[in-house]
Scaffold this active site. Structure first.
Site, PDB file in Angstrom:
ATOM      1  N   SER A   9       0.845  -1.198   0.000  1.00 62.86           N
ATOM      2  CA  SER A   9       0.000   0.000   0.000  1.00 62.86           C
ATOM      3  C   SER A   9       0.877   1.244   0.000  1.00 62.86           C
ATOM      4  O   SER A   9       0.388   2.346   0.126  1.00 62.86           O
ATOM      5  CB  SER A   9      -0.908  -0.001   1.233  1.00 62.86           C
ATOM      6  OG  SER A   9      -0.130  -0.109   2.389  1.00 62.86           O
ATOM      7  N   TYR A  75      -8.409 -10.302   2.651  1.00 64.50           N
ATOM      8  CA  TYR A  75      -7.796 -10.986   1.513  1.00 64.50           C
ATOM      9  C   TYR A  75      -8.699 -12.054   0.873  1.00 64.50           C
ATOM     10  O   TYR A  75      -8.251 -12.755  -0.039  1.00 64.50           O
ATOM     11  CB  TYR A  75      -6.494 -11.669   1.973  1.00 64.50           C
ATOM     12  CG  TYR A  75      -5.323 -10.725   2.230  1.00 64.50           C
ATOM     13  CD1 TYR A  75      -5.425  -9.667   3.136  1.00 64.50           C
ATOM     14  CD2 TYR A  75      -4.098 -10.914   1.594  1.00 64.50           C
ATOM     15  CE1 TYR A  75      -4.349  -8.823   3.375  1.00 64.50           C
ATOM     16  CE2 TYR A  75      -3.016 -10.081   1.829  1.00 64.50           C
ATOM     17  CZ  TYR A  75      -3.147  -9.040   2.725  1.00 64.50           C
ATOM     18  OH  TYR A  75      -2.076  -8.206   2.976  1.00 64.50           O
ATOM     19  N   HIS A  89       4.612 -11.142   4.371  1.00 65.31           N
ATOM     20  CA  HIS A  89       4.249  -9.834   4.951  1.00 65.31           C
ATOM     21  C   HIS A  89       5.262  -9.499   6.043  1.00 65.31           C
ATOM     22  O   HIS A  89       5.830 -10.397   6.663  1.00 65.31           O
ATOM     23  CB  HIS A  89       2.834  -9.918   5.560  1.00 65.31           C
ATOM     24  CG  HIS A  89       2.188  -8.579   5.740  1.00 65.31           C
ATOM     25  ND1 HIS A  89       2.510  -7.716   6.763  1.00 65.31           N
ATOM     26  CD2 HIS A  89       1.237  -7.931   5.007  1.00 65.31           C
ATOM     27  CE1 HIS A  89       1.783  -6.610   6.655  1.00 65.31           C
ATOM     28  NE2 HIS A  89       1.003  -6.712   5.597  1.00 65.31           N
ATOM     29  N   GLY A  90       5.475  -8.208   6.293  1.00 68.13           N
ATOM     30  CA  GLY A  90       6.300  -7.788   7.432  1.00 68.13           C
ATOM     31  C   GLY A  90       5.607  -8.176   8.728  1.00 68.13           C
ATOM     32  O   GLY A  90       4.373  -8.266   8.763  1.00 68.13           O
ATOM     33  N   ASP A  91       6.384  -8.357   9.798  1.00 64.54           N
ATOM     34  CA  ASP A  91       5.754  -8.798  11.057  1.00 64.54           C
ATOM     35  C   ASP A  91       5.107  -7.633  11.824  1.00 64.54           C
ATOM     36  O   ASP A  91       4.644  -7.802  12.943  1.00 64.54           O
ATOM     37  CB  ASP A  91       6.763  -9.540  11.939  1.00 64.54           C
ATOM     38  CG  ASP A  91       7.892  -8.635  12.401  1.00 64.54           C
ATOM     39  OD1 ASP A  91       7.909  -7.444  12.022  1.00 64.54           O
ATOM     40  OD2 ASP A  91       8.772  -9.132  13.145  1.00 64.54           O
ATOM     41  N   THR A 122      11.666  -3.817   8.948  1.00 67.55           N
ATOM     42  CA  THR A 122      12.917  -3.040   8.995  1.00 67.55           C
ATOM     43  C   THR A 122      12.651  -1.712   9.693  1.00 67.55           C
ATOM     44  O   THR A 122      11.834  -0.915   9.232  1.00 67.55           O
ATOM     45  CB  THR A 122      13.425  -2.770   7.555  1.00 67.55           C
ATOM     46  OG1 THR A 122      13.362  -4.002   6.840  1.00 67.55           O
ATOM     47  CG2 THR A 122      14.829  -2.216   7.543  1.00 67.55           C
ATOM     48  N   ASP A 204     -19.560  32.258  21.300  1.00 67.08           N
ATOM     49  CA  ASP A 204     -19.490  31.931  19.860  1.00 67.08           C
ATOM     50  C   ASP A 204     -20.243  33.001  19.065  1.00 67.08           C
ATOM     51  O   ASP A 204     -21.338  32.763  18.559  1.00 67.08           O
ATOM     52  CB  ASP A 204     -20.110  30.528  19.680  1.00 67.08           C
ATOM     53  CG  ASP A 204     -20.087  30.049  18.240  1.00 67.08           C
ATOM     54  OD1 ASP A 204     -19.342  30.635  17.420  1.00 67.08           O
ATOM     55  OD2 ASP A 204     -20.834  29.092  17.932  1.00 67.08           O
TER      56      ASP A 204
HETATM   57  C1  SPV Z   1     -19.953  25.014  15.323  1.00 67.96           C
HETATM   58  O1  SPV Z   1     -19.497  23.920  15.615  1.00 67.96           O
HETATM   59  O2  SPV Z   1     -19.469  26.085  15.717  1.00 67.96           O
HETATM   60  C2  SPV Z   1     -21.123  25.110  14.443  1.00 67.96           C
HETATM   61  C3  SPV Z   1     -22.102  24.030  14.407  1.00 67.96           C
HETATM   62  O3  SPV Z   1     -21.284  26.140  13.803  1.00 67.96           O
HETATM   63  S1  SPV Z   1     -23.337  24.444  15.545  1.00 67.96           S
HETATM   64  O4  SPV Z   1     -22.726  24.614  16.851  1.00 67.96           O
HETATM   65  O5  SPV Z   1     -24.306  23.375  15.534  1.00 67.96           O
HETATM   66  O6  SPV Z   1     -23.952  25.698  15.109  1.00 67.96           O
HETATM   67 MG    MG Z   2     -20.061  27.713  14.329  1.00 63.36          MG
END
Ligand code: SPV
Ligand code: MG
Length: 431
Positions: A9, A75, A89-91, A122, A204
């Site tokens: 991968s 697999y 495979h590596g361990d 390694t 907020d």
């Molecule tokens: C935040 O995470 O600040 C968002 C989502 O705006 S919510 O709080 O649901 O408004």
């Molecule tokens: Mg927000």
């Protein structure tokens, strides 16, 4: 001639891989399995090479006879097709999350007498250096920024968890679980205005300025590689938003979500309990168009968030806005709701999908928390954002511990609730 199967991968072939391949050559014809992006992203790092590039890389390894596609972390299908005599495979998969893949291989080989050969992994300085370089590459803006769009192509639903610091970023980056035998991890991070503000002890209300928000982004970007979606609040005035789009894009942020409100923004979870004003469709479309006009790459996404259901303006208003914002160039629509039942969100999704099958839909199920990701995906949702859970988890524990020390005049009583200091000092790896 016996056949030997080696699944890869990696994006770079280092001496550890060559060890495995050279060992494989001793046993017979070497078939390399190339794990697809889809299979990889559920438990591994995101590739920096495309599937085509990885295929060519593996094909070019000396001594490799054939490269085949392995489209699952397990697999079963590939072993039933190839029936290799040996699987090498590596361990390094003996412990940690990949242990369950090893168990799967052991039981499949046992069914027909195939043999598992494990080579000591390694772990020298040069291998570590290659590994570190790959992580660095993944964290670079040009790789990180486009990853959200890439994930939208390969994940049934993109899972995003809130991060508000380097440490919470690391939790989102590194958490892997085994649920019913399937490994899973988060796809990226949400930098929430609520959590970014709360972490600074502020409300907020778009009080935290963009420089401080960018400081949080930088702290997280320093220690992670996963894509970032920024909660851009209202986006501010259009002329400022245009500059911020440029900054975010340059930093490698994948998407900004802006909400169609104007004036003093309050958190949506207050709903109509506080005064909040929705922006006009015309004005908000202008903001989206202006942001799209200045962005320089095709990677960056401007996602429009619709507050009609939060503000009681009804479904038709939400849909009118969604179609108008898409026409203005929005790369995704976040429909928000604070009901505990997801039915209004699902109604919106169904109505929206009648006219628009492509634009990604994003939801934040903070209140409709009983709905499972599978149901969201079935209803047309492309990205789910768990917007505040790490912050809400940390606060009650910190408060409880602070109280208990005051009550007991010592810390003995709460030690069992704490991570041992020996573990915390080793939590963060040094480079
Ligand atoms: C935040 O995470 O600040 C968002 C989502 O705006 S919510 O709080 O649901 O408004
Ligand atoms: Mg927000």
């Amino acid at each position: 001639m016996k056949t030997v199967y080696v699944c890869l991968s990696t994006d770079t072939i280092h001496e550890g891989h060559m060890n495995v391949i050279n060992e494989a050559k001793k046993y017979g014809t070497v078939i390399i399995g190339m794990l697809t992006d889809r299979a990889l992203v559920s438990f591994n790092r995101f590739p920096t090479l495309t599937e085509k590039e990885r295929y060519a890389l593996y094909k070019g390894i000396q001594g490799v006879d054939r490269v085949v596609i392995q489209d699952d972390m397990y697999y079963d299908k590939i072993i039933s097709e190839i029936h290799p005599d040996y699987l090498i495979h590596g361990d390094n998969w003996c412990d940690g999350p990949e242990k369950i893949i090893r168990e799967n291989v052991v039981s499949l080989l046992a069914q027909y007498g195939g043999q598992l050969i494990e080579i000591p992994y390694t772990r020298n300085e040069s291998v570590k250096k290659v590994d570190r370089k790959l992580i660095e590459k993944l964290s670079m803006p040009e790789y990180r920024r486009k990853r959200l769009r890439q994930l939208l192509e390969i994940r049934p639903i993109v899972k995003i968890l809130e991060a508000h610091s380097g440490l919470t970023g690391l939790i989102v980056e590194k958490t892997i679980v085994n649920k019913g035998g399937r490994l899973d991890q988060y796809d990226g991070m949400w930098i929430s205005s609520l959590c970014d503000s709360t972490d600074r002890g502020k409300p907020d209300i778009e009080l935290i300025d963009m420089s401080s928000r960018i400081r949080t982004i930088d702290d997280i970007m320093d220690v992670t590689t996963k894509p970032i979606i920024l909660d851009g609040d209202t986006g501010g005035v259009t002329e400022h938003f245009m500059y911020n789009v440029r900054t975010l894009e340059r930093k490698g942020v994948s998407a900004v979500i802006i909400e169609d409100k104007i004036g003093l923004k309050k958190n949506s979870l207050f709903g109509t309990e506080v005064e909040q004003t929705q922006d006009s469709i015309e004005n908000f479309c202008k903001k989206i168009e202006s942001g799209k006009r200045v962005q320089l790459t095709d990677d960056f996404m401007i996602i429009a968030r619709i507050e009609s259901l939060i503000l009681g303006k009804g479904m038709q208003d939400a849909l009118n806005r969604a179609f108008a914002f898409c026409d203005a160039g929005a790369d995704g629509i976040m429909i928000h709701s604070r009901k505990s039942d997801p039915s209004e969100v699902f109604d919106f999704c169904h109505n929206f999908r009648q006219n628009n099958r492509k634009t990604p839909l994003i939801v934040v199920p903070t209140t409709f928390n009983s709905v499972k990701e599978e149901d969201l995906a079935r209803n047309g949702v492309n990205i789910v954002i768990y917007a505040n859970q790490l912050m809400r988890a940390a606060f009650p524990t910190m408060k409880y511990i602070a109280e208990q020390i005051l009550i007991n005049h010592r810390t003995e009583e709460i030690e069992d609730r704490l991570m041992h200091f020996k573990d915390i000092i080793r939590l963060i790896d040094e480079i």
